[in-house]
Design a protein around this motif. Structure first.
Motif, PDB file in Angstrom:
ATOM      1  N   ASN A 126      -1.041 -10.359   2.489  1.00 48.52           N
ATOM      2  CA  ASN A 126      -0.165 -10.954   3.509  1.00 48.52           C
ATOM      3  C   ASN A 126       1.265 -11.126   2.995  1.00 48.52           C
ATOM      4  O   ASN A 126       2.229 -10.829   3.714  1.00 48.52           O
ATOM      5  CB  ASN A 126      -0.720 -12.304   3.967  1.00 48.52           C
ATOM      6  CG  ASN A 126      -1.987 -12.152   4.785  1.00 48.52           C
ATOM      7  OD1 ASN A 126      -2.291 -11.093   5.305  1.00 48.52           O
ATOM      8  ND2 ASN A 126      -2.748 -13.225   4.877  1.00 48.52           N
ATOM      9  N   GLU A 183       6.531  -5.707   7.639  1.00 48.91           N
ATOM     10  CA  GLU A 183       5.492  -5.094   8.484  1.00 48.91           C
ATOM     11  C   GLU A 183       4.542  -6.127   9.091  1.00 48.91           C
ATOM     12  O   GLU A 183       3.788  -5.807   9.993  1.00 48.91           O
ATOM     13  CB  GLU A 183       4.686  -4.090   7.658  1.00 48.91           C
ATOM     14  CG  GLU A 183       5.525  -2.943   7.140  1.00 48.91           C
ATOM     15  CD  GLU A 183       4.792  -2.083   6.132  1.00 48.91           C
ATOM     16  OE1 GLU A 183       4.884  -0.857   6.252  1.00 48.91           O
ATOM     17  OE2 GLU A 183       4.132  -2.633   5.220  1.00 48.91           O
ATOM     18  N   TRP A 184       4.557  -7.354   8.604  1.00 52.87           N
ATOM     19  CA  TRP A 184       3.619  -8.383   9.054  1.00 52.87           C
ATOM     20  C   TRP A 184       4.061  -8.930  10.403  1.00 52.87           C
ATOM     21  O   TRP A 184       5.227  -9.277  10.588  1.00 52.87           O
ATOM     22  CB  TRP A 184       3.588  -9.516   8.028  1.00 52.87           C
ATOM     23  CG  TRP A 184       2.489 -10.511   8.221  1.00 52.87           C
ATOM     24  CD1 TRP A 184       1.226 -10.439   7.734  1.00 52.87           C
ATOM     25  CD2 TRP A 184       2.566 -11.746   8.941  1.00 52.87           C
ATOM     26  NE1 TRP A 184       0.515 -11.541   8.097  1.00 52.87           N
ATOM     27  CE2 TRP A 184       1.302 -12.352   8.844  1.00 52.87           C
ATOM     28  CE3 TRP A 184       3.562 -12.386   9.664  1.00 52.87           C
ATOM     29  CZ2 TRP A 184       1.022 -13.576   9.432  1.00 52.87           C
ATOM     30  CZ3 TRP A 184       3.277 -13.604  10.254  1.00 52.87           C
ATOM     31  CH2 TRP A 184       2.023 -14.183  10.124  1.00 52.87           C
ATOM     32  N   TRP A 214      -5.201  -8.434  11.339  1.00 50.55           N
ATOM     33  CA  TRP A 214      -3.775  -8.366  11.057  1.00 50.55           C
ATOM     34  C   TRP A 214      -3.162  -7.590  12.200  1.00 50.55           C
ATOM     35  O   TRP A 214      -3.758  -6.637  12.705  1.00 50.55           O
ATOM     36  CB  TRP A 214      -3.466  -7.574   9.785  1.00 50.55           C
ATOM     37  CG  TRP A 214      -3.856  -8.208   8.514  1.00 50.55           C
ATOM     38  CD1 TRP A 214      -3.056  -8.923   7.674  1.00 50.55           C
ATOM     39  CD2 TRP A 214      -5.131  -8.164   7.880  1.00 50.55           C
ATOM     40  NE1 TRP A 214      -3.752  -9.330   6.573  1.00 50.55           N
ATOM     41  CE2 TRP A 214      -5.042  -8.876   6.677  1.00 50.55           C
ATOM     42  CE3 TRP A 214      -6.363  -7.602   8.217  1.00 50.55           C
ATOM     43  CZ2 TRP A 214      -6.112  -9.035   5.813  1.00 50.55           C
ATOM     44  CZ3 TRP A 214      -7.429  -7.755   7.363  1.00 50.55           C
ATOM     45  CH2 TRP A 214      -7.293  -8.473   6.179  1.00 50.55           C
ATOM     46  N   LEU A 219       2.999  -7.788   2.995  1.00 47.32           N
ATOM     47  CA  LEU A 219       3.337  -7.337   4.352  1.00 47.32           C
ATOM     48  C   LEU A 219       4.548  -8.106   4.894  1.00 47.32           C
ATOM     49  O   LEU A 219       5.403  -7.534   5.567  1.00 47.32           O
ATOM     50  CB  LEU A 219       2.138  -7.492   5.286  1.00 47.32           C
ATOM     51  CG  LEU A 219       0.970  -6.544   5.001  1.00 47.32           C
ATOM     52  CD1 LEU A 219      -0.245  -6.917   5.848  1.00 47.32           C
ATOM     53  CD2 LEU A 219       1.359  -5.100   5.230  1.00 47.32           C
ATOM     54  N   ILE A 255      -2.855   0.065   4.651  1.00 49.94           N
ATOM     55  CA  ILE A 255      -3.022  -1.396   4.655  1.00 49.94           C
ATOM     56  C   ILE A 255      -4.484  -1.759   4.907  1.00 49.94           C
ATOM     57  O   ILE A 255      -5.047  -2.643   4.253  1.00 49.94           O
ATOM     58  CB  ILE A 255      -2.093  -2.038   5.701  1.00 49.94           C
ATOM     59  CG1 ILE A 255      -0.624  -1.773   5.339  1.00 49.94           C
ATOM     60  CG2 ILE A 255      -2.366  -3.530   5.822  1.00 49.94           C
ATOM     61  CD1 ILE A 255       0.351  -2.072   6.455  1.00 49.94           C
ATOM     62  N   VAL A 268       0.234  -5.453  12.446  1.00 50.77           N
ATOM     63  CA  VAL A 268       1.323  -4.968  11.606  1.00 50.77           C
ATOM     64  C   VAL A 268       2.207  -4.054  12.442  1.00 50.77           C
ATOM     65  O   VAL A 268       1.765  -3.451  13.426  1.00 50.77           O
ATOM     66  CB  VAL A 268       0.788  -4.221  10.365  1.00 50.77           C
ATOM     67  CG1 VAL A 268       0.012  -5.181   9.473  1.00 50.77           C
ATOM     68  CG2 VAL A 268      -0.075  -3.030  10.754  1.00 50.77           C
TER      69      VAL A 268
END
Length: 139
Positions: free
Chosen positions: A44, A52-53, A94, A47, A107, A96
């Motif tokens: 996390n 990208e998170w 997630w 990211l 990922i 992303v």
């Protein structure tokens, strides 16, 4: 483009993390749990650092899940099942925002590579699904 990475699991793995083993799911030690949480936290953080998170959450165990329908007057009818025939459940996700699908696959592979106790069955795959930007074109 945004992707949802769905981490699949089963009740037996939640039980194992609570110290209750079953075939293919040995009980997790405190150090194994710590290694798993560190792996996910580092993923996390990386990211977030890469931009990208979008979001990520772990979900409570399936035994806490409820099935909701509605009666003829639209009032909720809540039960603890029966659920569809499946051994796998969504354990976490997630979202992303990445340049290519291949990056989403990288990922997902990293999430899948989370350490687990020796003797554990292979974990279910991580499902990668594009997130639509809106309704399909009506042309």
């Amino acid at each position: 483009m945004k992707y949802m990475l769905m981490l699949m699991s089963a009740q037996k793995y939640y039980d194992a993390m609570s110290g209750n083993s079953s075939p293919g799911a040995p009980a997790w030690s405190e150090s194994e749990l710590k290694a798993m949480f560190q792996h996910m936290e580092k993923l996390n953080q990386d990211l977030v650092a890469s931009g990208e998170w979008v979001d990520a959450q772990g979900l409570a165990e399936p035994s806490q899940t409820r099935l909701v329908t509605a009666d003829k007057d639209g009032r909720p009818v809540v039960s603890d099942g029966p659920f569809g025939e499946t051994k796998e459940v969504l354990a976490g996700y997630w979202i992303v925002d990445v340049e290519t699908p291949e990056r989403a696959y990288e990922i997902a592979a990293r999430a899948y590579s989370c350490p687990v106790p020796e003797g554990s069955d292979p974990e279910p795959a991580v499902v990668v699904r594009p997130v639509s930007d809106g309704p399909p074109d009506q042309t």
